[in-house]
Write a protein that holds these residues in place. Structure first.
Motif, PDB file in Angstrom:
ATOM      1  N   ASP A  72       0.848  -1.187   0.000  1.00  0.00           N
ATOM      2  CA  ASP A  72       0.000   0.000   0.000  1.00  0.00           C
ATOM      3  C   ASP A  72       0.888   1.244   0.000  1.00  0.00           C
ATOM      4  O   ASP A  72       1.951   1.266   0.633  1.00  0.00           O
ATOM      5  N   GLY A  73       0.434   2.290  -0.686  1.00  0.00           N
ATOM      6  CA  GLY A  73       1.214   3.519  -0.688  1.00  0.00           C
ATOM      7  C   GLY A  73       0.591   4.566  -1.577  1.00  0.00           C
ATOM      8  O   GLY A  73      -0.608   4.514  -1.899  1.00  0.00           O
ATOM      9  N   THR A  74       1.406   5.531  -1.975  1.00  0.00           N
ATOM     10  CA  THR A  74       0.969   6.588  -2.886  1.00  0.00           C
ATOM     11  C   THR A  74       2.027   6.764  -3.970  1.00  0.00           C
ATOM     12  O   THR A  74       3.194   6.391  -3.791  1.00  0.00           O
ATOM     13  N   ILE A  75       1.611   7.348  -5.084  1.00  0.00           N
ATOM     14  CA  ILE A  75       2.580   7.642  -6.144  1.00  0.00           C
ATOM     15  C   ILE A  75       3.414   8.850  -5.728  1.00  0.00           C
ATOM     16  O   ILE A  75       2.883   9.948  -5.543  1.00  0.00           O
ATOM     17  N   HIS A  76       4.691   8.627  -5.553  1.00  0.00           N
ATOM     18  CA  HIS A  76       5.615   9.699  -5.188  1.00  0.00           C
ATOM     19  C   HIS A  76       5.978  10.529  -6.413  1.00  0.00           C
ATOM     20  O   HIS A  76       5.958  11.762  -6.373  1.00  0.00           O
ATOM     21  N   SER A  77       6.308   9.838  -7.521  1.00  0.00           N
ATOM     22  CA  SER A  77       6.741  10.523  -8.735  1.00  0.00           C
ATOM     23  C   SER A  77       6.825   9.530  -9.878  1.00  0.00           C
ATOM     24  O   SER A  77       6.805   8.312  -9.663  1.00  0.00           O
ATOM     25  N   PHE A  78       6.931  10.058 -11.086  1.00  0.00           N
ATOM     26  CA  PHE A  78       7.072   9.211 -12.265  1.00  0.00           C
ATOM     27  C   PHE A  78       7.714  10.034 -13.366  1.00  0.00           C
ATOM     28  O   PHE A  78       7.606  11.272 -13.389  1.00  0.00           O
ATOM     29  N   GLN A  79       8.372   9.336 -14.297  1.00  0.00           N
ATOM     30  CA  GLN A  79       9.140  10.053 -15.322  1.00  0.00           C
ATOM     31  C   GLN A  79       9.602   9.062 -16.378  1.00  0.00           C
ATOM     32  O   GLN A  79       9.837   7.895 -16.082  1.00  0.00           O
ATOM     33  N   ASN A  80       9.762   9.555 -17.588  1.00  0.00           N
ATOM     34  CA  ASN A  80      10.369   8.752 -18.645  1.00  0.00           C
ATOM     35  C   ASN A  80      11.842   9.137 -18.744  1.00  0.00           C
ATOM     36  O   ASN A  80      12.172  10.230 -19.213  1.00  0.00           O
ATOM     37  N   ASN A  81      12.709   8.255 -18.280  1.00  0.00           N
ATOM     38  CA  ASN A  81      14.152   8.485 -18.310  1.00  0.00           C
ATOM     39  C   ASN A  81      14.685   7.922 -19.617  1.00  0.00           C
ATOM     40  O   ASN A  81      14.965   6.734 -19.733  1.00  0.00           O
ATOM     41  N   THR A  82      14.811   8.776 -20.629  1.00  0.00           N
ATOM     42  CA  THR A  82      14.896   8.341 -22.018  1.00  0.00           C
ATOM     43  C   THR A  82      16.293   8.013 -22.531  1.00  0.00           C
ATOM     44  O   THR A  82      16.428   7.524 -23.647  1.00  0.00           O
ATOM     45  N   ALA A  83      17.338   8.282 -21.760  1.00  0.00           N
ATOM     46  CA  ALA A  83      18.694   8.029 -22.261  1.00  0.00           C
ATOM     47  C   ALA A  83      18.924   6.548 -22.510  1.00  0.00           C
ATOM     48  O   ALA A  83      18.345   5.686 -21.831  1.00  0.00           O
ATOM     49  N   LEU A  84      19.769   6.229 -23.487  1.00  0.00           N
ATOM     50  CA  LEU A  84      20.131   4.851 -23.759  1.00  0.00           C
ATOM     51  C   LEU A  84      20.694   4.210 -22.497  1.00  0.00           C
ATOM     52  O   LEU A  84      21.599   4.752 -21.871  1.00  0.00           O
ATOM     53  N   GLY A  85      20.143   3.072 -22.116  1.00  0.00           N
ATOM     54  CA  GLY A  85      20.618   2.355 -20.943  1.00  0.00           C
ATOM     55  C   GLY A  85      19.989   2.796 -19.638  1.00  0.00           C
ATOM     56  O   GLY A  85      20.262   2.203 -18.591  1.00  0.00           O
ATOM     57  N   ASP A  86      19.133   3.822 -19.691  1.00  0.00           N
ATOM     58  CA  ASP A  86      18.459   4.292 -18.479  1.00  0.00           C
ATOM     59  C   ASP A  86      17.204   3.443 -18.227  1.00  0.00           C
ATOM     60  O   ASP A  86      16.976   2.429 -18.880  1.00  0.00           O
ATOM     61  N   TYR A  87      16.359   3.903 -17.295  1.00  0.00           N
ATOM     62  CA  TYR A  87      15.165   3.141 -16.915  1.00  0.00           C
ATOM     63  C   TYR A  87      14.050   3.169 -17.948  1.00  0.00           C
ATOM     64  O   TYR A  87      13.149   2.339 -17.903  1.00  0.00           O
ATOM     65  N   GLY A  88      14.041   4.190 -18.820  1.00  0.00           N
ATOM     66  CA  GLY A  88      12.824   4.413 -19.584  1.00  0.00           C
ATOM     67  C   GLY A  88      11.732   4.866 -18.616  1.00  0.00           C
ATOM     68  O   GLY A  88      12.004   5.456 -17.569  1.00  0.00           O
ATOM     69  N   PRO A  89      10.463   4.582 -18.924  1.00  0.00           N
ATOM     70  CA  PRO A  89       9.370   4.971 -18.034  1.00  0.00           C
ATOM     71  C   PRO A  89       9.522   4.332 -16.647  1.00  0.00           C
ATOM     72  O   PRO A  89       9.769   3.131 -16.523  1.00  0.00           O
ATOM     73  N   THR A  90       9.352   5.158 -15.623  1.00  0.00           N
ATOM     74  CA  THR A  90       9.651   4.768 -14.245  1.00  0.00           C
ATOM     75  C   THR A  90       8.583   5.308 -13.307  1.00  0.00           C
ATOM     76  O   THR A  90       8.136   6.445 -13.455  1.00  0.00           O
ATOM     77  N   ILE A  91       8.200   4.496 -12.322  1.00  0.00           N
ATOM     78  CA  ILE A  91       7.261   4.927 -11.280  1.00  0.00           C
ATOM     79  C   ILE A  91       7.909   4.676  -9.923  1.00  0.00           C
ATOM     80  O   ILE A  91       8.488   3.609  -9.688  1.00  0.00           O
ATOM     81  N   ILE A  92       7.799   5.660  -9.029  1.00  0.00           N
ATOM     82  CA  ILE A  92       8.270   5.502  -7.656  1.00  0.00           C
ATOM     83  C   ILE A  92       7.076   5.653  -6.722  1.00  0.00           C
ATOM     84  O   ILE A  92       6.321   6.631  -6.806  1.00  0.00           O
ATOM     85  N   LEU A  93       6.896   4.680  -5.845  1.00  0.00           N
ATOM     86  CA  LEU A  93       5.834   4.717  -4.836  1.00  0.00           C
ATOM     87  C   LEU A  93       6.423   5.066  -3.478  1.00  0.00           C
ATOM     88  O   LEU A  93       7.556   4.693  -3.161  1.00  0.00           O
ATOM     89  N   GLU A  94       5.641   5.766  -2.686  1.00  0.00           N
ATOM     90  CA  GLU A  94       6.026   6.101  -1.311  1.00  0.00           C
ATOM     91  C   GLU A  94       5.183   5.280  -0.345  1.00  0.00           C
ATOM     92  O   GLU A  94       3.981   5.126  -0.532  1.00  0.00           O
ATOM     93  N   HIS A  95       5.843   4.751   0.684  1.00  0.00           N
ATOM     94  CA  HIS A  95       5.168   3.904   1.669  1.00  0.00           C
ATOM     95  C   HIS A  95       5.471   4.414   3.072  1.00  0.00           C
ATOM     96  O   HIS A  95       6.595   4.844   3.355  1.00  0.00           O
ATOM     97  N   GLU A  96       4.500   4.352   3.936  1.00  0.00           N
ATOM     98  CA  GLU A  96       4.705   4.685   5.340  1.00  0.00           C
ATOM     99  C   GLU A  96       3.988   3.627   6.164  1.00  0.00           C
ATOM    100  O   GLU A  96       2.758   3.595   6.224  1.00  0.00           O
ATOM    101  N   ILE A  97       4.769   2.722   6.749  1.00  0.00           N
ATOM    102  CA  ILE A  97       4.224   1.593   7.500  1.00  0.00           C
ATOM    103  C   ILE A  97       4.938   1.541   8.835  1.00  0.00           C
ATOM    104  O   ILE A  97       6.170   1.526   8.888  1.00  0.00           O
ATOM    105  N   ASN A  98       4.146   1.494   9.915  1.00  0.00           N
ATOM    106  CA  ASN A  98       4.706   1.590  11.265  1.00  0.00           C
ATOM    107  C   ASN A  98       5.519   2.875  11.341  1.00  0.00           C
ATOM    108  O   ASN A  98       5.082   3.929  10.952  1.00  0.00           O
ATOM    109  N   GLU A  99       6.753   2.814  11.784  1.00  0.00           N
ATOM    110  CA  GLU A  99       7.558   4.044  11.875  1.00  0.00           C
ATOM    111  C   GLU A  99       8.432   4.247  10.652  1.00  0.00           C
ATOM    112  O   GLU A  99       9.255   5.174  10.614  1.00  0.00           O
ATOM    113  N   PHE A 100       8.294   3.397   9.642  1.00  0.00           N
ATOM    114  CA  PHE A 100       9.186   3.457   8.484  1.00  0.00           C
ATOM    115  C   PHE A 100       8.538   4.174   7.306  1.00  0.00           C
ATOM    116  O   PHE A 100       7.420   3.868   6.904  1.00  0.00           O
ATOM    117  N   LYS A 101       9.292   5.117   6.739  1.00  0.00           N
ATOM    118  CA  LYS A 101       8.915   5.758   5.484  1.00  0.00           C
ATOM    119  C   LYS A 101       9.970   5.373   4.461  1.00  0.00           C
ATOM    120  O   LYS A 101      11.173   5.550   4.696  1.00  0.00           O
TER     121      LYS A 101
END
Length: 225
Positions: A111-140
């Motif tokens: 469970d979480g929320t969308i923190h950010s997303f981006q198309n990292n287009t350089a050769l050898g990079d991630y291409g389209p990328t999604i980062i999720l943010e999670h906060e569970i117990n005391e951990f973020k």
């Protein structure tokens, strides 16, 4: 850090790619410089790796190949993303790769929320990328999903809630995915260091100590046997 790894180890196992495929249909894959088998193959393009990985899957009667955490690899040498005249070489992989030669579905680890997303287009990079943010117990903390399809970013909004197991994307194909054989790069990140839509998935030897602590082994959460 040890407390965080212990926390992850006690969470229910999560599947982040094509959840209908059982872990018994996974096989380990070694793409490190120490694997001498790689010397017997011409592995220069995404197509070369697709053939090599499919043969590995077929030989092992498997559907998904996994591995790569803390592997030192040669496959990044073709890209200036990982080394140029102003930077030291980055060749140590700090995420977990899940290889499958099709446009598989990608799912939120927790469970979480969308923190950010981006198309990292350089050769050898991630291409389209999604980062999720999670906060569970005391951990973020954060989970990163790299090498996605371009349309995986179309309907996303920062702060959008996601639930564990929800489909958030589809796997990308070359060249959109950074020009790799199809695979998900999955990474756990404690301190996102102010970055958005991107975070290093490969590090240099000099910075390994930091990244090893900041990005623990994703398999502690996934629990692939």
């Amino acid at each position: 850090m040890e407390n965080f790894v212990d926390f992850l180890s006690h969470l229910e196992s999560a599947k982040v790619i094509e959840p209908s495929i059982d872990y018994s249909d996974y096989v380990a894959l070694d793409l490190s410089v120490s694997n001498t088998e790689l010397n017997n193959h011409k592995l220069e393009t995404a197509a070369d790796y697709e053939v090599f990985i499919q043969n590995h899957l077929d030989r092992n009667n498997a559907k998904i190949a996994f591995g790569g955490y803390l592997e030192t690899r040669n496959l990044y040498k073709r890209s200036t993303v990982f080394k140029n005249e102003n930077t030291e070489e980055r060749n140590i992989h700090i995420g977990l790769d899940l290889w499958i030669n099709k446009q598989a579905s990608i799912h939120a680890a927790l469970d979480g929320t969308i923190h950010s997303f981006q198309n990292n287009t350089a050769l050898g990079d991630y291409g389209p990328t999604i980062i999720l943010e999670h906060e569970i117990n005391e951990f973020k903390f954060y989970t990163l999903y790299g090498h996605l399809s371009e349309d995986s970013l179309f309907d996303k909004k920062i702060g959008q809630k996601v639930t564990q197991g929800e489909q958030i994307a589809n796997l990308g194909l070359p060249p959109i995915n950074g020009d790799y054989a199809p695979h998900l790069h999955f990474q756990i990140i404690l301190d996102i260091e102010g970055k958005t839509g991107d975070y290093p998935g490969v590090c240099s030897e000099n910075k390994l100590s930091f990244y090893k602590n900041n990005c623990p082994n994703p398999n502690v959460l996934l629990k692939i046997k």
